[in-house]
Design a protein around this motif. Structure first.
Motif, PDB file in Angstrom:
ATOM      1  N   ALA A  31       8.544  23.194 -17.201  1.00 39.61           N
ATOM      2  CA  ALA A  31       9.178  24.517 -17.280  1.00 39.61           C
ATOM      3  C   ALA A  31      10.463  24.477 -18.096  1.00 39.61           C
ATOM      4  O   ALA A  31      10.751  25.415 -18.847  1.00 39.61           O
ATOM      5  CB  ALA A  31       9.452  25.054 -15.878  1.00 39.61           C
ATOM      6  N   THR A  32      11.231  23.402 -17.974  1.00 41.35           N
ATOM      7  CA  THR A  32      12.498  23.309 -18.693  1.00 41.35           C
ATOM      8  C   THR A  32      12.306  23.540 -20.184  1.00 41.35           C
ATOM      9  O   THR A  32      12.960  24.384 -20.778  1.00 41.35           O
ATOM     10  CB  THR A  32      13.140  21.925 -18.474  1.00 41.35           C
ATOM     11  OG1 THR A  32      13.396  21.763 -17.089  1.00 41.35           O
ATOM     12  CG2 THR A  32      14.418  21.766 -19.237  1.00 41.35           C
ATOM     13  N   VAL A  33      11.406  22.785 -20.784  1.00 43.78           N
ATOM     14  CA  VAL A  33      11.218  22.911 -22.228  1.00 43.78           C
ATOM     15  C   VAL A  33      10.522  24.213 -22.596  1.00 43.78           C
ATOM     16  O   VAL A  33      10.824  24.813 -23.628  1.00 43.78           O
ATOM     17  CB  VAL A  33      10.462  21.701 -22.809  1.00 43.78           C
ATOM     18  CG1 VAL A  33      11.319  20.444 -22.701  1.00 43.78           C
ATOM     19  CG2 VAL A  33       9.113  21.487 -22.146  1.00 43.78           C
ATOM     20  N   LYS A  34       9.617  24.671 -21.764  1.00 44.77           N
ATOM     21  CA  LYS A  34       8.920  25.934 -22.046  1.00 44.77           C
ATOM     22  C   LYS A  34       9.896  27.107 -22.028  1.00 44.77           C
ATOM     23  O   LYS A  34       9.860  27.974 -22.902  1.00 44.77           O
ATOM     24  CB  LYS A  34       7.795  26.169 -21.045  1.00 44.77           C
ATOM     25  CG  LYS A  34       6.636  25.209 -21.187  1.00 44.77           C
ATOM     26  CD  LYS A  34       5.617  25.436 -20.078  1.00 44.77           C
ATOM     27  CE  LYS A  34       4.475  24.450 -20.130  1.00 44.77           C
ATOM     28  NZ  LYS A  34       3.574  24.611 -18.979  1.00 44.77           N
ATOM     29  N   PHE A  35      10.774  27.162 -21.030  1.00 47.23           N
ATOM     30  CA  PHE A  35      11.730  28.258 -20.925  1.00 47.23           C
ATOM     31  C   PHE A  35      12.711  28.254 -22.094  1.00 47.23           C
ATOM     32  O   PHE A  35      13.049  29.304 -22.634  1.00 47.23           O
ATOM     33  CB  PHE A  35      12.492  28.195 -19.603  1.00 47.23           C
ATOM     34  CG  PHE A  35      11.731  28.768 -18.437  1.00 47.23           C
ATOM     35  CD1 PHE A  35      10.367  29.007 -18.493  1.00 47.23           C
ATOM     36  CD2 PHE A  35      12.389  29.064 -17.265  1.00 47.23           C
ATOM     37  CE1 PHE A  35       9.672  29.531 -17.418  1.00 47.23           C
ATOM     38  CE2 PHE A  35      11.703  29.599 -16.169  1.00 47.23           C
ATOM     39  CZ  PHE A  35      10.346  29.833 -16.254  1.00 47.23           C
ATOM     40  N   VAL A  36      13.179  27.076 -22.501  1.00 47.88           N
ATOM     41  CA  VAL A  36      14.096  27.001 -23.637  1.00 47.88           C
ATOM     42  C   VAL A  36      13.362  27.428 -24.902  1.00 47.88           C
ATOM     43  O   VAL A  36      13.894  28.188 -25.714  1.00 47.88           O
ATOM     44  CB  VAL A  36      14.683  25.578 -23.791  1.00 47.88           C
ATOM     45  CG1 VAL A  36      15.476  25.450 -25.084  1.00 47.88           C
ATOM     46  CG2 VAL A  36      15.567  25.237 -22.593  1.00 47.88           C
ATOM     47  N   ASP A  37      12.123  26.989 -25.065  1.00 39.25           N
ATOM     48  CA  ASP A  37      11.347  27.304 -26.260  1.00 39.25           C
ATOM     49  C   ASP A  37      11.143  28.805 -26.453  1.00 39.25           C
ATOM     50  O   ASP A  37      11.192  29.292 -27.579  1.00 39.25           O
ATOM     51  CB  ASP A  37      10.002  26.589 -26.206  1.00 39.25           C
ATOM     52  CG  ASP A  37       9.193  26.739 -27.479  1.00 39.25           C
ATOM     53  OD1 ASP A  37       9.744  26.486 -28.569  1.00 39.25           O
ATOM     54  OD2 ASP A  37       8.008  27.103 -27.388  1.00 39.25           O
ATOM     55  N   VAL A  38      10.943  29.538 -25.377  1.00 41.78           N
ATOM     56  CA  VAL A  38      10.687  30.982 -25.499  1.00 41.78           C
ATOM     57  C   VAL A  38      11.936  31.827 -25.288  1.00 41.78           C
ATOM     58  O   VAL A  38      11.866  33.049 -25.250  1.00 41.78           O
ATOM     59  CB  VAL A  38       9.554  31.451 -24.545  1.00 41.78           C
ATOM     60  CG1 VAL A  38       8.256  30.745 -24.871  1.00 41.78           C
ATOM     61  CG2 VAL A  38       9.942  31.254 -23.085  1.00 41.78           C
ATOM     62  N   ILE A  55       7.833  18.205 -28.045  1.00 41.65           N
ATOM     63  CA  ILE A  55       7.782  17.932 -29.479  1.00 41.65           C
ATOM     64  C   ILE A  55       6.332  17.841 -29.952  1.00 41.65           C
ATOM     65  O   ILE A  55       5.960  18.406 -30.977  1.00 41.65           O
ATOM     66  CB  ILE A  55       8.558  16.640 -29.814  1.00 41.65           C
ATOM     67  CG1 ILE A  55      10.037  16.781 -29.414  1.00 41.65           C
ATOM     68  CG2 ILE A  55       8.409  16.277 -31.283  1.00 41.65           C
ATOM     69  CD1 ILE A  55      10.761  17.950 -30.013  1.00 41.65           C
ATOM     70  N   GLN A  56       5.497  17.147 -29.176  1.00 43.31           N
ATOM     71  CA  GLN A  56       4.082  17.002 -29.549  1.00 43.31           C
ATOM     72  C   GLN A  56       3.350  18.335 -29.551  1.00 43.31           C
ATOM     73  O   GLN A  56       2.338  18.485 -30.230  1.00 43.31           O
ATOM     74  CB  GLN A  56       3.377  16.030 -28.607  1.00 43.31           C
ATOM     75  CG  GLN A  56       3.776  14.595 -28.817  1.00 43.31           C
ATOM     76  CD  GLN A  56       3.135  13.663 -27.812  1.00 43.31           C
ATOM     77  OE1 GLN A  56       2.651  14.081 -26.766  1.00 43.31           O
ATOM     78  NE2 GLN A  56       3.143  12.382 -28.127  1.00 43.31           N
ATOM     79  N   ASN A  57       3.857  19.305 -28.803  1.00 46.04           N
ATOM     80  CA  ASN A  57       3.217  20.615 -28.730  1.00 46.04           C
ATOM     81  C   ASN A  57       3.907  21.652 -29.620  1.00 46.04           C
ATOM     82  O   ASN A  57       3.735  22.855 -29.432  1.00 46.04           O
ATOM     83  CB  ASN A  57       3.147  21.096 -27.278  1.00 46.04           C
ATOM     84  CG  ASN A  57       2.058  20.357 -26.529  1.00 46.04           C
ATOM     85  OD1 ASN A  57       0.892  20.715 -26.641  1.00 46.04           O
ATOM     86  ND2 ASN A  57       2.419  19.300 -25.814  1.00 46.04           N
ATOM     87  N   GLY A  58       4.677  21.186 -30.590  1.00 52.74           N
ATOM     88  CA  GLY A  58       5.235  22.066 -31.603  1.00 52.74           C
ATOM     89  C   GLY A  58       6.464  22.849 -31.204  1.00 52.74           C
ATOM     90  O   GLY A  58       6.869  23.765 -31.924  1.00 52.74           O
TER      91      GLY A  58
END
Length: 94
Positions: A31-38, A55-58
């Motif tokens: 969730a940490t990286v997903k929330f920052v990404d969006v 990083i691997q998921n763009g």
């Protein structure tokens, strides 16, 4: 919640007069990286594995802080002046 880096940075004055608010998020490990990404969070503190997943998921994220269970160090060189042999650093000031 492993929030030691947040409180250490706050005590050291890195936030200055900026009013910060840290809130726990959902229990999803990514969730940490997903929330920052969006754009639903300004920053996060993911594990190295979760950051690698991002990083691997763009996801276009940057890592600017490192914390580990062991002593680590890095050396930086000006472009074109690096070395592959640590013996070349003998007698140098770092």
């Amino acid at each position: 919640l492993d929030d030691y880096p947040y409180w250490a940075a706050k005590k050291a004055g890195y936030f200055g007069d900026l009013d910060t608010d840290m809130q726990p998020g959902p229990s999803d490990g990514t969730a940490t990286v997903k929330f920052v990404d969006v754009g639903q969070a300004d920053m996060g503190f993911p594990s190295p594995g979760v950051f690698s997943f991002a990083i691997q998921n763009g996801m276009k994220l940057k890592s600017v802080f490192h914390m580990g269970a062991r002593d680590t160090f890095s050396l930086a060189f000006r472009k074109g002046e690096g070395t592959n042999d640590l013996k070349t650093l003998e007698g140098k000031t770092i």
